[in-house]
Design a protein around this motif. Structure first.
Motif, PDB file in Angstrom:
ATOM      1  N   ASP A 257       6.062  -4.379  -8.630  1.00  0.00           N
ATOM      2  CA  ASP A 257       4.831  -4.560  -9.400  1.00  0.00           C
ATOM      3  C   ASP A 257       4.744  -6.014  -9.848  1.00  0.00           C
ATOM      4  O   ASP A 257       5.607  -6.486 -10.584  1.00  0.00           O
ATOM      5  CB  ASP A 257       4.876  -3.624 -10.607  1.00  0.00           C
ATOM      6  CG  ASP A 257       3.566  -3.554 -11.365  1.00  0.00           C
ATOM      7  OD1 ASP A 257       2.760  -4.493 -11.273  1.00  0.00           O
ATOM      8  OD2 ASP A 257       3.360  -2.553 -12.071  1.00  0.00           O
TER       9      ASP A 257
ATOM     10  N   THR B 102      -1.451  -3.512  -9.604  1.00  0.00           N
ATOM     11  CA  THR B 102      -1.217  -2.641  -8.454  1.00  0.00           C
ATOM     12  C   THR B 102       0.289  -2.572  -8.226  1.00  0.00           C
ATOM     13  O   THR B 102       0.982  -3.559  -8.424  1.00  0.00           O
ATOM     14  CB  THR B 102      -1.879  -3.230  -7.185  1.00  0.00           C
ATOM     15  OG1 THR B 102      -3.251  -3.477  -7.449  1.00  0.00           O
ATOM     16  CG2 THR B 102      -1.750  -2.288  -6.004  1.00  0.00           C
TER      17      THR B 102
ATOM     18  N   TYR C  83       3.560  -1.279  -5.533  1.00  0.00           N
ATOM     19  CA  TYR C  83       3.942  -0.969  -4.154  1.00  0.00           C
ATOM     20  C   TYR C  83       5.205  -0.125  -4.218  1.00  0.00           C
ATOM     21  O   TYR C  83       6.199  -0.534  -4.830  1.00  0.00           O
ATOM     22  CB  TYR C  83       4.192  -2.256  -3.373  1.00  0.00           C
ATOM     23  CG  TYR C  83       2.928  -3.086  -3.229  1.00  0.00           C
ATOM     24  CD1 TYR C  83       2.202  -3.061  -2.047  1.00  0.00           C
ATOM     25  CD2 TYR C  83       2.453  -3.863  -4.279  1.00  0.00           C
ATOM     26  CE1 TYR C  83       1.028  -3.800  -1.915  1.00  0.00           C
ATOM     27  CE2 TYR C  83       1.285  -4.602  -4.159  1.00  0.00           C
ATOM     28  CZ  TYR C  83       0.585  -4.560  -2.976  1.00  0.00           C
ATOM     29  OH  TYR C  83      -0.578  -5.276  -2.852  1.00  0.00           O
TER      30      TYR C  83
ATOM     31  N   TYR D 290       8.172   1.845  -2.162  1.00  0.00           N
ATOM     32  CA  TYR D 290       8.880   1.899  -0.878  1.00  0.00           C
ATOM     33  C   TYR D 290       9.836   3.080  -0.883  1.00  0.00           C
ATOM     34  O   TYR D 290      10.734   3.161  -1.732  1.00  0.00           O
ATOM     35  CB  TYR D 290       9.663   0.606  -0.645  1.00  0.00           C
ATOM     36  CG  TYR D 290       8.789  -0.624  -0.598  1.00  0.00           C
ATOM     37  CD1 TYR D 290       8.295  -1.098   0.612  1.00  0.00           C
ATOM     38  CD2 TYR D 290       8.463  -1.315  -1.762  1.00  0.00           C
ATOM     39  CE1 TYR D 290       7.487  -2.225   0.662  1.00  0.00           C
ATOM     40  CE2 TYR D 290       7.656  -2.443  -1.727  1.00  0.00           C
ATOM     41  CZ  TYR D 290       7.177  -2.890  -0.516  1.00  0.00           C
ATOM     42  OH  TYR D 290       6.374  -4.005  -0.479  1.00  0.00           O
TER      43      TYR D 290
ATOM     44  N   ALA E 166       5.181   0.206   2.532  1.00  0.00           N
ATOM     45  CA  ALA E 166       4.853   0.473   1.132  1.00  0.00           C
ATOM     46  C   ALA E 166       3.684   1.444   1.013  1.00  0.00           C
ATOM     47  O   ALA E 166       2.731   1.392   1.786  1.00  0.00           O
ATOM     48  CB  ALA E 166       4.510  -0.828   0.421  1.00  0.00           C
TER      49      ALA E 166
ATOM     50  N   ILE F  92       0.771   1.930  -1.412  1.00  0.00           N
ATOM     51  CA  ILE F  92       0.112   1.063  -2.383  1.00  0.00           C
ATOM     52  C   ILE F  92      -0.703   1.923  -3.343  1.00  0.00           C
ATOM     53  O   ILE F  92      -1.512   2.751  -2.910  1.00  0.00           O
ATOM     54  CB  ILE F  92      -0.790   0.032  -1.678  1.00  0.00           C
ATOM     55  CG1 ILE F  92       0.042  -0.768  -0.665  1.00  0.00           C
ATOM     56  CG2 ILE F  92      -1.471  -0.885  -2.683  1.00  0.00           C
ATOM     57  CD1 ILE F  92      -0.775  -1.644   0.258  1.00  0.00           C
TER      58      ILE F  92
END
Length: 193
Positions: free
Chosen positions: A43, A115, A117, A119, A125, A127
């Motif tokens: 982030d 936003t 991401y 994983y 990723a 999102i």
């Protein structure tokens, strides 16, 4: 899915310029076909946020957190072994919750976006949605919650069935239900007579 508090009002997320802290919750769910062994959330904090003010509020699982490059926060869920959603819908979910302080004397009109991401192991990723808060002096009306206009939806999270209480007679309500990724799974007009 990412949620901001205050959420802001309207399409631009109108937010009181006296707001001192932003709180965020990042929800994640393993929608894969096997357990996720390791999960990383990345982030990048907005320029209007003091990154050194980061305070963790809660998390669903054990984690370690790092701040790098001045504004990039990463949460590592090492060996989380998060089940996939088809084998364990409720166990396949998790979250992190944190708060940060806004910089002082931000000008009116400042937009604060965020936003994340996510994983899952070595996959691309996932999102999240982008939250938006715009500092404004416009009157921001918030309807006071009363027993007459409060609706309860439970359980949350839910797998197959939910209950809705508090709908008033002679009212119409649009109910929209989305999964943790923000995908709408049901939308229905309810008319209570």
């Amino acid at each position: 899915m990412k949620v901001a508090d205050p959420a802001g009002k309207g399409i631009n997320g109108a937010t009181d310029p006296e707001t001192e802290y932003m709180e965020y919750v990042i929800h994640f769910q393993n929608l894969g076909t096997a357990p996720a062994i390791n999960i990383v959330i990345s982030d990048t904090l907005d320029a209007a946020i003091d990154p050194l003010s980061l305070q963790m509020l809660a998390a669903s699982h054990n984690y370690r957190v790092e701040l790098s490059g001045g504004t990039i926060v990463r949460w590592y869920f090492d060996e989380i072994n998060l089940p996939d959603s088809s084998s364990n819908p409720e166990g396949s979910m998790g979250f992190v919750s944190f708060r940060t302080k806004l910089l002082e004397d931000l000008p009116i009109g400042t937009e604060i976006t965020n936003t994340a991401y996510i994983y899952f192991d070595y996959n691309e990723a996932v999102i999240t949605n982008t939250t938006l808060n715009t500092l404004t002096t416009e009157v921001i009306g918030i309807e006071q919650s009363t027993a007459e206009n409060t609706i309860f939806i439970y359980p949350n999270p839910a797998a197959n069935e939910i209950s809705i209480t508090g709908l008033r007679n002679n009212s119409a309500s649009l109910v929209t239900i989305s999964d943790l990724s923000g995908k709408i799974v049901m939308e229905q007009q309810l008319n209570i007579m």
